[in-house]
Write a protein that holds these residues in place. Sequence first.
Motif, mmCIF file in Angstrom:
data_model
loop_
_atom_site.group_PDB
_atom_site.id
_atom_site.type_symbol
_atom_site.label_atom_id
_atom_site.label_comp_id
_atom_site.label_asym_id
_atom_site.label_seq_id
_atom_site.Cartn_x
_atom_site.Cartn_y
_atom_site.Cartn_z
ATOM 1 N N THR A 1 0.847 -1.190 0.000
ATOM 2 C CA THR A 1 0.000 0.000 0.000
ATOM 3 C C THR A 1 0.888 1.248 0.000
ATOM 4 O OG1 THR A 1 -0.043 0.209 2.407
ATOM 5 C CG2 THR A 1 -1.716 -1.240 1.400
ATOM 6 N N PRO A 2 0.330 2.406 -0.370
ATOM 7 C CA PRO A 2 1.112 3.651 -0.283
ATOM 8 C C PRO A 2 1.619 3.904 1.143
ATOM 9 C CG PRO A 2 -0.835 4.003 -1.633
ATOM 10 C CD PRO A 2 -0.967 2.625 -1.032
ATOM 11 N N GLU A 3 0.828 3.555 2.142
ATOM 12 C CA GLU A 3 1.246 3.757 3.538
ATOM 13 C C GLU A 3 2.454 2.881 3.869
ATOM 14 O OE1 GLU A 3 -0.370 3.009 8.062
ATOM 15 O OE2 GLU A 3 -1.860 3.298 6.488
ATOM 16 N N LEU A 4 2.436 1.619 3.446
ATOM 17 C CA LEU A 4 3.578 0.734 3.684
ATOM 18 C C LEU A 4 4.825 1.303 3.021
ATOM 19 C CD1 LEU A 4 5.001 -1.901 4.550
ATOM 20 C CD2 LEU A 4 4.126 -2.933 2.442
ATOM 21 N N ARG A 5 4.705 1.750 1.797
ATOM 22 C CA ARG A 5 5.845 2.292 1.068
ATOM 23 C C ARG A 5 6.416 3.521 1.769
ATOM 24 N NH1 ARG A 5 3.315 2.269 -4.850
ATOM 25 N NH2 ARG A 5 5.179 3.475 -5.307
ATOM 26 N N THR A 6 5.555 4.379 2.282
ATOM 27 C CA THR A 6 5.992 5.567 3.011
ATOM 28 C C THR A 6 6.716 5.179 4.291
ATOM 29 O OG1 THR A 6 4.200 6.909 2.106
ATOM 30 C CG2 THR A 6 5.200 7.683 4.160
ATOM 31 N N ARG A 7 6.183 4.209 5.005
ATOM 32 C CA ARG A 7 6.811 3.787 6.261
ATOM 33 C C ARG A 7 8.190 3.168 6.021
ATOM 34 N NH1 ARG A 7 2.884 0.803 10.263
ATOM 35 N NH2 ARG A 7 4.615 1.301 11.651
ATOM 36 N N ILE A 8 8.349 2.416 4.924
ATOM 37 C CA ILE A 8 9.656 1.847 4.589
ATOM 38 C C ILE A 8 10.634 2.965 4.238
ATOM 39 C CG2 ILE A 8 10.924 0.415 2.942
ATOM 40 C CD1 ILE A 8 8.430 -1.416 2.893
ATOM 41 N N ASP A 9 10.183 3.940 3.433
ATOM 42 C CA ASP A 9 11.037 5.090 3.113
ATOM 43 C C ASP A 9 11.454 5.841 4.370
ATOM 44 O OD1 ASP A 9 11.251 4.822 0.354
ATOM 45 O OD2 ASP A 9 9.579 6.163 -0.084
ATOM 46 N N ASP A 10 10.507 6.062 5.290
ATOM 47 C CA ASP A 10 10.814 6.784 6.525
ATOM 48 C C ASP A 10 11.833 6.030 7.379
ATOM 49 O OD1 ASP A 10 9.026 8.748 5.771
ATOM 50 O OD2 ASP A 10 7.438 8.123 7.153
ATOM 51 N N LEU A 11 11.760 4.710 7.386
ATOM 52 C CA LEU A 11 12.662 3.900 8.207
ATOM 53 C C LEU A 11 14.040 3.730 7.573
ATOM 54 C CD1 LEU A 11 13.096 2.087 10.713
ATOM 55 C CD2 LEU A 11 12.242 0.179 9.322
ATOM 56 N N LEU A 12 14.070 3.348 6.299
ATOM 57 C CA LEU A 12 15.331 2.981 5.649
ATOM 58 C C LEU A 12 15.938 4.102 4.824
ATOM 59 C CD1 LEU A 12 14.375 -0.573 4.323
ATOM 60 C CD2 LEU A 12 15.482 0.021 6.489
ATOM 61 N N GLY A 13 15.141 5.099 4.474
ATOM 62 C CA GLY A 13 15.579 6.141 3.554
ATOM 63 C C GLY A 13 15.022 5.851 2.165
ATOM 64 N N THR A 14 14.872 6.892 1.389
ATOM 65 C CA THR A 14 14.314 6.766 0.041
ATOM 66 C C THR A 14 15.210 5.898 -0.833
ATOM 67 O OG1 THR A 14 13.348 8.956 0.276
ATOM 68 C CG2 THR A 14 13.508 8.098 -1.952
ATOM 69 N N GLY A 15 14.587 5.075 -1.666
ATOM 70 C CA GLY A 15 15.324 4.273 -2.634
ATOM 71 C C GLY A 15 15.747 2.906 -2.156
ATOM 72 N N HIS A 16 15.202 2.436 -1.034
ATOM 73 C CA HIS A 16 15.599 1.130 -0.519
ATOM 74 C C HIS A 16 14.599 0.024 -0.837
ATOM 75 C CE1 HIS A 16 18.629 3.400 1.681
ATOM 76 N NE2 HIS A 16 19.282 2.258 1.707
ATOM 77 N N TYR A 17 13.614 0.315 -1.659
ATOM 78 C CA TYR A 17 12.729 -0.759 -2.112
ATOM 79 C C TYR A 17 12.412 -0.560 -3.580
ATOM 80 C CZ TYR A 17 8.635 2.274 -2.227
ATOM 81 O OH TYR A 17 7.753 3.280 -2.543
ATOM 82 N N LYS A 18 12.082 -1.652 -4.229
ATOM 83 C CA LYS A 18 11.611 -1.622 -5.611
ATOM 84 C C LYS A 18 10.407 -2.533 -5.703
ATOM 85 C CE LYS A 18 15.859 -0.502 -7.927
ATOM 86 N NZ LYS A 18 16.763 -0.745 -9.009
ATOM 87 N N LEU A 19 9.444 -2.107 -6.491
ATOM 88 C CA LEU A 19 8.289 -2.961 -6.750
ATOM 89 C C LEU A 19 8.641 -3.917 -7.872
ATOM 90 C CD1 LEU A 19 5.407 -0.339 -6.591
ATOM 91 C CD2 LEU A 19 6.299 -1.794 -4.766
ATOM 92 N N MET A 20 8.228 -5.147 -7.726
ATOM 93 C CA MET A 20 8.439 -6.141 -8.780
ATOM 94 C C MET A 20 7.139 -6.211 -9.573
ATOM 95 S SD MET A 20 10.609 -9.016 -6.703
ATOM 96 C CE MET A 20 9.274 -9.414 -5.603
ATOM 97 N N MET A 21 7.243 -5.836 -10.831
ATOM 98 C CA MET A 21 6.063 -5.710 -11.674
ATOM 99 C C MET A 21 6.027 -6.836 -12.703
ATOM 100 S SD MET A 21 4.921 -2.772 -10.479
ATOM 101 C CE MET A 21 3.864 -1.946 -11.615
ATOM 102 N N SER A 22 4.823 -7.241 -13.053
ATOM 103 C CA SER A 22 4.656 -8.173 -14.159
ATOM 104 C C SER A 22 4.046 -7.386 -15.317
ATOM 105 C CB SER A 22 3.770 -9.350 -13.764
ATOM 106 O OG SER A 22 2.612 -8.906 -13.118
ATOM 107 N N LYS A 23 4.433 -7.759 -16.521
ATOM 108 C CA LYS A 23 3.937 -7.058 -17.696
ATOM 109 C C LYS A 23 2.478 -7.385 -17.924
ATOM 110 C CE LYS A 23 8.329 -7.005 -20.120
ATOM 111 N NZ LYS A 23 9.034 -7.408 -21.331
ATOM 112 N N PRO A 24 1.705 -6.387 -18.358
ATOM 113 C CA PRO A 24 0.322 -6.679 -18.729
ATOM 114 C C PRO A 24 0.304 -7.668 -19.885
ATOM 115 C CG PRO A 24 0.731 -4.304 -18.695
ATOM 116 C CD PRO A 24 2.044 -4.994 -18.518
ATOM 117 N N SER A 25 -0.630 -8.579 -19.855
ATOM 118 C CA SER A 25 -0.712 -9.545 -20.953
ATOM 119 C C SER A 25 -1.456 -8.915 -22.114
ATOM 120 C CB SER A 25 -1.432 -10.816 -20.493
ATOM 121 O OG SER A 25 -2.731 -10.490 -20.043
ATOM 122 N N GLY A 26 -0.876 -9.036 -23.299
ATOM 123 C CA GLY A 26 -1.528 -8.516 -24.507
ATOM 124 C C GLY A 26 -2.617 -9.449 -24.976
ATOM 125 N N ARG A 27 -3.725 -8.898 -25.380
ATOM 126 C CA ARG A 27 -4.828 -9.759 -25.846
ATOM 127 C C ARG A 27 -5.155 -9.498 -27.272
ATOM 128 N NH1 ARG A 27 -8.805 -9.847 -20.642
ATOM 129 N NH2 ARG A 27 -7.150 -9.699 -19.195
#
Length: 98
Positions: free
Chosen positions: A72-98
């Motif tokens: 969630t945005p709140e989780l991401r903010t809390r991680i940034d506040d604790l570790l500093g900005t740039g310490h996490y990355k989201l792992m994304m999957s590509k949208p499937s083409g139809r």
Amino acid sequence: MDELIPLEGLDQRYTHGMRIRIDEKTHTPEVLNRLREILRGYPGPKEMLLSLSLDEGEVVHMKSDKYKVDITPELRTRIDDLLGTGHYKLMMSKPSGR
């Protein structure tokens, strides 16, 4: 058929996990305990990976089977506040083409 997705919905829809980078030089054991407590507060279906940068220069990658999270945005903010900005990355999957 094309589909319109609100921008705020893209993270949830195509994110399958989160990778958090911990640096042994700057993140103390107390910080790691606080991170664990934060993650426990957001249970969900998404994968959690940790990359630990050791003082000697090695990087250890760990996949958590115990903790899966709701990114969630709140989780991401809390991680940034604790570790500093740039310490996490989201792992994304590509949208499937139809």
